[in-house]
Design an enzyme around this catalytic site. Sequence first.
Site: not given
Ligand SMILES: *Cc1c(COP(=O)(O)O)cnc(C)c1O
Length: 434
Positions: A153, A225, A250
């Site tokens: 990311y 992640d 998300k």
């Molecule tokens: C959006 C996202 C993040 C960061 O998250 P936020 O809630 O925007 O701080 C980290 N990893 C992935 C894969 C993401 O899609």
Amino acid sequence: MIYFLVYFRNYFKFKFCSYLNTKNIREHRIARVFLINFKDSMDLSKTKSGTAAVWAGEMQTFCEGATTPPVVNSVTFAYDDMDEWFDVAIGKREGHIYSRNTNPTVSVLEEKIRLLERAESATAFSTGMAAISNTLFSLLSPGDRVVSIKDSYGGVGKIFLEHLPRFNIDVQLCNTTDHERIEEEIDKGCKVLYLESPTNPTLKILDLKRLIKSAHDAGAIAVVDNTFATPINQNPITMGADLVVHSATKYLGGHSDVMGGLVCGNSNLVRNLFQFREINGASLHAASAYMLIRGMKTLELRVQRQNANALKIAHFLRNHPKVKEVFYPGIESHPGHDIAKEQMSGFGGVLSFSLHGGFNDVKQFLPRLTFAHLAASLGSVSTLVGPPKTTSHVEMTEAQRKRLGIPESLIRYSAGIENVEDLLDDLNNALSNI
Ligand SMILES: *Cc1c(COP(=O)(O)O)cnc(C)c1O
């Protein structure tokens, strides 16, 4: 005389009633304690994800029998008994002291992700990036080494390239699907292996079991992640991961109306991370926790629908003459398809595709979509579409994007829960007009 009789009658009635009331309240409390114990002792670890998403953290009796967790806005928690207060403060007994540390509403959310990811412990953060940066900064010290991939990311890439090196932490970013190379770098010795699969925006797939095993052989901590996959489609902990991080913003929240981050996994690691967050202060607010709890109850339903929508859309786009390339692990020709089939139970709701024409075609095509917000982010009930050039990879030069295999005309499509027929019609109309 009569006056005295009435007086005494009322006096005894009052005394008797207050005795009854005290007794009722006390018994009521005892009943509640029993209920809490009874429900807490029920093991949800064998339940399926849909059930866990609804019930995890909620097997307790809330205030006045409320059937949804209350939003506990209180910053601080009071104790009449000094010994109890002390025991809670030193962590000997369960309870809350101060909401930067723990909060009852946030605890419900943590229990949900803990169960869904089959983890030992979980802790919540204000955003996904707070979860990830706290994880990295709590695990790594000057002189340590971290191995990761080039496709992580965007914000994480910035931590790797701009911030960790300031603390004399050596960062090695490998070409994302070059497993041999990643293993070589792990074997040279590292403290942390940081992975993401599927990746953003070209949905590359890593063999998680294989790389996590390499990390463990080298004595490293494996962090994954799992934002794109969600715990419905993939459980890295069952593949050996020590920690799983999420942008709850998300899919977990699922409605693009709240931000949050979660980390779960090995108890000792989560405890250290929790203690780091306690003083670092990137805590989640109870109101946000409530929104995430509510969102997560429908996680399985939403993700199943989004899996199905994305798969149909990917197949449709693959056969469309205006579309050059489709990136989706659910398509047999995708280089990571076999691994994805092995380690995921669904291929996810995000896909990307490129057009034969260049960025000018993208500019014509996107505004013609009706059922899509042209916006950053993903995982919402509504379809979200955007080119990496203006969203996730905006800070890169064209050459850098090219090196990552991101075509100029790439479009990332996060399928919502709409009816797929409408989404397909919409795409078809917009494509035929360019
Ligand atoms: C959006 C996202 C993040 C960061 O998250 P936020 O809630 O925007 O701080 C980290 N990893 C992935 C894969 C993401 O899609």
